[in-house]
Design an enzyme around this catalytic site. Structure first.
Site, PDB file in Angstrom:
ATOM      1  CG  HIS A  52       1.145  10.561  27.413  1.00 12.44           C
ATOM      2  ND1 HIS A  52       0.370  10.290  26.307  1.00 12.44           N
ATOM      3  CD2 HIS A  52       2.078  11.457  27.017  1.00 12.44           C
ATOM      4  CE1 HIS A  52       0.815  11.006  25.280  1.00 12.44           C
ATOM      5  NE2 HIS A  52       1.850  11.722  25.685  1.00 12.44           N
ATOM      6  CG  HIS A  61      -3.282  14.541  17.573  1.00  8.62           C
ATOM      7  ND1 HIS A  61      -2.131  15.087  18.077  1.00  8.62           N
ATOM      8  CD2 HIS A  61      -2.988  13.255  17.250  1.00  8.62           C
ATOM      9  CE1 HIS A  61      -1.169  14.161  18.061  1.00  8.62           C
ATOM     10  NE2 HIS A  61      -1.666  13.054  17.566  1.00  8.62           N
ATOM     11  CB  SER A 120       3.341  10.483  20.324  1.00  9.14           C
ATOM     12  OG  SER A 120       2.134  11.108  20.108  1.00  9.14           O
ATOM     13  CE1 TYR A 160      -5.018  14.893  21.630  1.00  4.94           C
ATOM     14  CE2 TYR A 160      -4.967  12.979  20.182  1.00  4.94           C
ATOM     15  CZ  TYR A 160      -4.330  13.855  21.042  1.00  4.94           C
ATOM     16  OH  TYR A 160      -3.000  13.687  21.307  1.00  4.94           O
ATOM     17  CD  GLU A 161      -3.391  18.779  19.141  1.00  8.58           C
ATOM     18  OE1 GLU A 161      -2.860  19.882  19.334  1.00  8.58           O
ATOM     19  OE2 GLU A 161      -2.973  17.959  18.303  1.00  8.58           O
ATOM     20  CB  ALA A 163       2.755   6.449  19.652  1.00  7.66           C
ATOM     21  CG  HIS A 175       3.421  18.279  22.947  1.00  8.38           C
ATOM     22  ND1 HIS A 175       2.926  17.850  24.141  1.00  8.38           N
ATOM     23  CD2 HIS A 175       3.096  17.320  22.049  1.00  8.38           C
ATOM     24  CE1 HIS A 175       2.326  16.696  23.982  1.00  8.38           C
ATOM     25  NE2 HIS A 175       2.413  16.345  22.735  1.00  8.38           N
ATOM     26  CG  ASN A 194      -0.142   1.589  24.697  1.00 10.71           C
ATOM     27  OD1 ASN A 194       0.177   2.595  24.037  1.00 10.71           O
ATOM     28  ND2 ASN A 194      -1.363   1.107  24.709  1.00 10.71           N
ATOM     29  CG  MET A 212      -6.274   8.719  19.715  1.00 15.52           C
ATOM     30  SD  MET A 212      -6.004   9.553  21.287  1.00 15.52           S
ATOM     31  CE  MET A 212      -6.266   8.199  22.446  1.00 15.52           C
ATOM     32  CB  SER A 213      -2.715  10.502  14.502  1.00 20.41           C
ATOM     33  OG  SER A 213      -1.797   9.436  14.583  1.00 20.41           O
TER      34      SER A 213
HETATM   35  N1  HPA Z   1      -5.014   3.842  22.294  1.00 24.59           N
HETATM   36  C1  HPA Z   1      -5.180   4.918  21.507  1.00 24.59           C
HETATM   37  N2  HPA Z   1      -4.181   5.685  21.108  1.00 24.59           N
HETATM   38  C2  HPA Z   1      -2.942   5.359  21.500  1.00 24.59           C
HETATM   39  C3  HPA Z   1      -2.693   4.256  22.324  1.00 24.59           C
HETATM   40  C4  HPA Z   1      -3.795   3.447  22.754  1.00 24.59           C
HETATM   41  O1  HPA Z   1      -3.656   2.451  23.475  1.00 24.59           O
HETATM   42  N3  HPA Z   1      -1.342   4.211  22.551  1.00 24.59           N
HETATM   43  C5  HPA Z   1      -0.811   5.251  21.856  1.00 24.59           C
HETATM   44  N4  HPA Z   1      -1.762   5.948  21.228  1.00 24.59           N
END
Ligand code: HPA
Length: 260
Positions: free
Chosen positions: A235, A80, A27, A82-83, A110, A58, A223, A199-200
């Site tokens: 996001h 992903h 991402s 989750y998609e 990310a 996307h 983050n 998540m990847s």
């Molecule tokens: N948690 C899970 N997946 C993420 C995060 C997070 O804080 N930041 C970017 N992808």
């Protein structure tokens, strides 16, 4: 599904039969595609055998071209779990890379930092991971998994030193998402020894190992994870942080590809 048909289609678009390496961009990290010279780009939705592109995904494109002296496949955008893609299908890009004889794979993502000593914008080399609640994506359900990429980690640290880019190293917690974690989950993950959560990436690294590719996972901390800082997660932050580190990320990955 027959990946030789996928390859034949891409060769028909002008791709060479063989590449040195592949890169999967996480991402916000799609800017790396500007490092590719003489690239040929094909949108994911045109590629036979690829998972269907969802709205959340996307789009995405596969580029073949040169990064320095290396011929590479660059995946801008990923599939992903989750998609709604089964885990086995999220790793199709890795299998296609292997079909093109790629010898190494760099996977980026990310993620949120669990480790309180890390900061937003840090780059972390993934030396191991956890994946609670997941079945394996590699098909051999009973085999134990030992992911090992010591040589690639060493090489990446050396590149970081040579380029003056500070690198962290740590354990990645793979969660299903797409919702972010609760504070209690993050406390638990920290207690278990995880440094970052996302998540990847884990299915791709495991598939690469299974297919005999050298692999390296690089996490951009976009983050601090839930509860670590007072700020609420947005996001939009991801894109901003990724933009601020895209130059270092690009230089780092380009040089790792030359030496891997
Ligand atoms: N948690 C899970 N997946 C993420 C995060 C997070 O804080 N930041 C970017 N992808």
């Amino acid at each position: 599904m027959n990946l030789s048909e996928t390859k034949a289609f891409l060769v028909g678009k002008g791709f060479s039969e063989s590449v040195d390496a592949a890169v999967i961009l996480g991402s916000g990290l799609g800017g790396f595609t500007t490092m590719v010279e003489n690239g040929i780009s094909v949108p994911y939705q045109e590629i036979p055998g690829f998972p269907e592109v969802t709205v959340a995904g996307h789009g995405g494109e596969l580029i073949q071209g040169m990064v320095g002296d290396k011929r590479v496949l660059v995946y801008s955008g990923r599939f992903h779990h989750y998609e709604g893609h089964p885990l086995e299908r999220t790793v199709i890009p890795v299998r296609v890379a292997s079909e093109f004889n790629a010898k190494s794979l760099v996977v980026s993502n990310a993620a949120g930092s669990i480790n309180t000593r890390f900061s937003v914008g840090d780059l972390m080399l993934i030396d191991d991971f956890m994946r609670f609640g997941f079945k394996s994506s590699t098909g051999n359900e009973m085999a134990s998994t030992r992911y090992s990429n010591n040589n690639e980690i060493k090489l990446a640290h050396k590149v970081g030193l040579d380029l003056g880019i500070q690198l962290r190293q740590g354990t990645y917690m793979f969660v299903k998402g797409p919702v972010y974690e609760t504070s209690a989950e993050i406390r638990a993950f920290r207690y278990l020894g995880a440094d970052a959560v996302g998540m990847s990436t884990v299915p791709e690294l495991l598939e690469a190992q299974k297919l005999g590719l050298k692999s390296l996972g690089i996490t951009l901390i976009t983050n601090m994870s839930t509860g670590v800082s007072k700020q609420k997660l947005e996001h939009g932050e991801i894109k901003e942080v990724a933009d601020s580190r895209k130059e270092d990320f690009g230089r780092l990955v380009a040089e790792i590809l030359q030496r891997m």
